[in-house]
Design an enzyme around this catalytic site. Structure first.
Site, PDB file in Angstrom:
ATOM      1  N   ASP A   1       0.867  -1.166   0.000  1.00  0.00           N
ATOM      2  CA  ASP A   1       0.000   0.000   0.000  1.00  0.00           C
ATOM      3  C   ASP A   1       0.910   1.224   0.000  1.00  0.00           C
ATOM      4  OD1 ASP A   1      -2.368   1.594   0.427  1.00  0.00           O
ATOM      5  OD2 ASP A   1      -3.235  -0.146   1.449  1.00  0.00           O
TER       6      ASP A   1
ATOM      7  N   ASP B   1     -12.434  -0.418   4.032  1.00  0.00           N
ATOM      8  CA  ASP B   1     -13.239   0.793   4.242  1.00  0.00           C
ATOM      9  C   ASP B   1     -14.725   0.562   4.001  1.00  0.00           C
ATOM     10  OD1 ASP B   1     -10.909   2.347   4.653  1.00  0.00           O
ATOM     11  OD2 ASP B   1     -10.708   2.747   2.505  1.00  0.00           O
TER      12      ASP B   1
HETATM   13  C1  GLC Z   1      -7.910   5.562   1.902  1.00  0.00           C
HETATM   14  C2  GLC Z   1      -7.774   4.338   2.766  1.00  0.00           C
HETATM   15  C3  GLC Z   1      -8.425   4.605   4.088  1.00  0.00           C
HETATM   16  C4  GLC Z   1      -7.697   5.755   4.737  1.00  0.00           C
HETATM   17  C5  GLC Z   1      -7.641   6.987   3.831  1.00  0.00           C
HETATM   18  C6  GLC Z   1      -6.618   7.969   4.304  1.00  0.00           C
HETATM   19  O1  GLC Z   1      -9.227   5.849   1.596  1.00  0.00           O
HETATM   20  O2  GLC Z   1      -8.299   3.227   2.117  1.00  0.00           O
HETATM   21  O3  GLC Z   1      -8.424   3.482   4.916  1.00  0.00           O
HETATM   22  O4  GLC Z   1      -8.324   6.092   5.940  1.00  0.00           O
HETATM   23  O5  GLC Z   1      -7.283   6.659   2.513  1.00  0.00           O
HETATM   24  O6  GLC Z   1      -5.324   7.455   4.112  1.00  0.00           O
END
Ligand code: GLC
Ligand code: CA
Length: 564
Positions: A103, A334
């Protein structure tokens, strides 16, 4: 003999499995999932048959947003283990034929990252321009933008009497991509991971890295703050930056890349995921998981209607055909659990509706993503009390709306039970022992109460389980090029209860029909083939029922038939 005309690629032919490390498997009893826990369970993923693992962030982080706030991109979070643990996991994954995607969270860092610690020291600091600093306007914040996790996007910093921008929490300051030195730092870091042997990147909110330099006020929708999207989403230089990243990093390796790009039009997706490969392989768009607008923001308890779902997925399938590649997903860390949101998580229908939704998604064109536990038909946690929630978004939204009298407490809890990100973040259910075999300690978030019935051990012992159904869907994608490369056409486009479509490759045709409801529904689609299986022209590839009724789809029935 192949009828495939488009460019083939391994990442088009792969299935990706997402691991949320905090909730996957705890190897040392501290209640937090970790890297050694993942290493211990890689055989399970090999058995499922996936090709690629996407690992949610494991970097050093103070955990304001569960690792999406990174304080060191080249170190591992102590909770998760060490770089040696990581290397061992990567080696083992590779030896099992599994690739590993990291990620990449580079729209923002943690406020505890060394760059930000320096940046906030003085206006002259060499790191000052790594972030976005502005003066007050009329004695207040530089503009009216509201942050995704509540409050203003601007945090005042006394030391230099300026505000810094944070689109998410105040512990997640946005990086200044206008600064070429920042971009070079990011590319160097990415190259370092590629040299280590990782196989790709999932890029967190990558559509937000280029900000419109006007920093103008946004439209106020929630009665509190302005919407930053028009100034932040797909900003003026986003494609330039990604093309630069592609040249400096991505093009040098054989990677799989997927960008998280919420709320973007198809026309933008055609650029991000264009077929000539100058930016990314594919993107995550979210239209199909945001079909029901909440009373405020995303907060709703309504089930997405079939008509809207079909319209949205069909639009993305057909518009990107021949131009860009789709990703396929219902779940991630999410989103609530797919079976609870789109299906039916009652005892009677959970398995059959989970399989139906898996069929619907996995027979489409694009690269499918499975989120941990989805392959078991894991359900929403439906936590009743705010104390059970851990997610910063859920907790902040509760306070923002309930404390300000915009929603009642009872109403907000009802929404959290359906939509909160924590529904997907409860521990992976491995077996029926205490804490579902996730930890011998106290889990950082409660285990879903249904773990005694729904767990991996049970499902591995049951040939009809959701697990083996996913395994079969994965096999079909690997065995039948039509599942990867066939063109999608919607069928019965106005049917109130059935989602049906075909895939076409050369003179082969695949027909997929899914009953979206718990009632029996008449269906004429398969009238032309012999249900005894003696007809040579058609061949049922998969179904969530063993026997069928002529001209009928049973509750949540899914059927896939290949015509040669
Ligand atoms: C993305 C991620 C989420 C996170 C956000 C800020 O949407 O998937 O989990 O809170 O970015 O990094
Ligand atoms: Ca642990």
């Amino acid at each position: 003999m192949t009828a495939i005309t488009e460019k083939q690629a391994w990442w088009k032919e792969s299935i990706v499995y997402q691991i949320y490390p905090r909730s996957f498997a705890d190897s040392n009893g501290d209640g937090i999932g970790d890297i050694n826990g993942i290493t211990d369970h890689l055989e399970y993923l090999a058995k499922l048959g996936v090709d690629v693992i996407w690992l949610s962030p494991v970097y050093q982080s103070p955990n304001d947003d569960n690792g999406y706030d990174i304080s060191d991109y080249q170190d591992i979070m102590a909770d998760f283990g060490t770089m040696e643990d990581f290397d061992r996991m990567l080696d083992k994954a590779h030896s099992l034929g599994l690739k590993m995607v990291m990620d990449l969270v580079v729209n923002h860092t943690s406020d505890e990252h060394a760059w930000f610690v320096e940046s906030r020291k003085s206006k002259e600091n060499p790191y000052r321009d790594y972030y976005i600093w502005k003066d007050a306007k009329d004695g207040k914040e530089p503009n009216n933008w509201g942050a995704s996790f509540g409050g203003s996007t601007w945090e005042y910093d006394e030391t230099t009497d300026q505000y810094y921008l944070h689109c998410f929490s105040k512990k997640q300051p946005d990086l200044n991509w206008e600064n070429p030195v920042v971009r070079k730092e990011v590319y160097d870091m990415m190259n370092w991971w590629c040299e280590k042997g990782i196989d790709g990147f999932r890029m967190d909110v990558i559509s937000m890295i280029s900000k419109d330099q006007s920093y103008a006020d946004g439209i106020v929708r929630d009665g509190l703050y302005g919407d930053f999207s028009p100034y932040v989403s797909c900003g003026p230089r986003v494609h330039e930056f990604l093309q630069e990243m592609n040249k400096e990093v991505l093009s040098k390796y054989d990677l799989i890349t997927v960008g998280e790009t919420g709320n973007i039009p198809v026309s933008e997706a055609e650029l991000f995921a264009n077929q000539d490969g100058s930016e990314l392989n594919m993107i995550f768009q979210f239209e199909h998981v945001e079909l029901v607008p909440g009373k405020i923001g995303k907060w709703t308890d309504k089930k997405p209607p079939l008509e809207a779902l079909r319209k949205s997925l069909t639009k993305w399938q057909t518009t990107l055909e021949g131009k860009a590649w789709n990703s396929l997903f219902f779940d991630n860390h999410d989103q609530p659990r797919v079976v609870s949101r789109f299906g039916n998580d009652s005892e009677e229908y959970r398995e059959v509706s989970a399989k139906m939704l898996a069929t619907l998604l996995h027979m489409m064109k694009g690269t499918p993503y499975i989120y941990q536990g989805e392959e078991l038909g894991m359900t929403n946690a439906h936590f009743e009390s705010l104390e059970d929630y851990r997610d910063i978004e859920s907790i902040n939204a509760y306070h923002q709306y309930v404390d300000n009298g915009i929603l009642t407490a009872e109403e907000m809890i009802r929404y959290l039970k359906e939509i909160s990100r924590d529904n997907a973040r409860t521990p992976m259910q491995w077996n029926d022992s205490e804490n579902a075999g996730f930890t011998t300690g106290t889990p950082w978030i409660s285990v879903n109460e249904n773990y005694k019935e729904i767990n991996a051990e049970n499902e591995l012992a049951d040939p009809d389980s959701v697990f083996y159904y996913y395994q079969k869907l994965i096999k079909l994608r690997h065995e039948y090029p039509i599942v990867v490369y066939g063109i999608y056409n919607v069928l019965l486009p106005n049917h109130p209860n059935i989602y049906a479509y075909e895939r076409v490759l050369g003179n082969q045709k695949l027909v997929v029909a899914c009953n979206y409801t718990k009632e029996e529904v008449a269906c004429s689609l398969f009238a032309d083939y012999d249900l005894d299986g003696e007809d040579v022209v058609a061949n049922e590839l998969i179904s969530n029922y063993k026997d069928h009724k002529l001209g009928i789809l049973k509750p949540y029935e899914a059927r896939v038939v290949l015509y040669d």
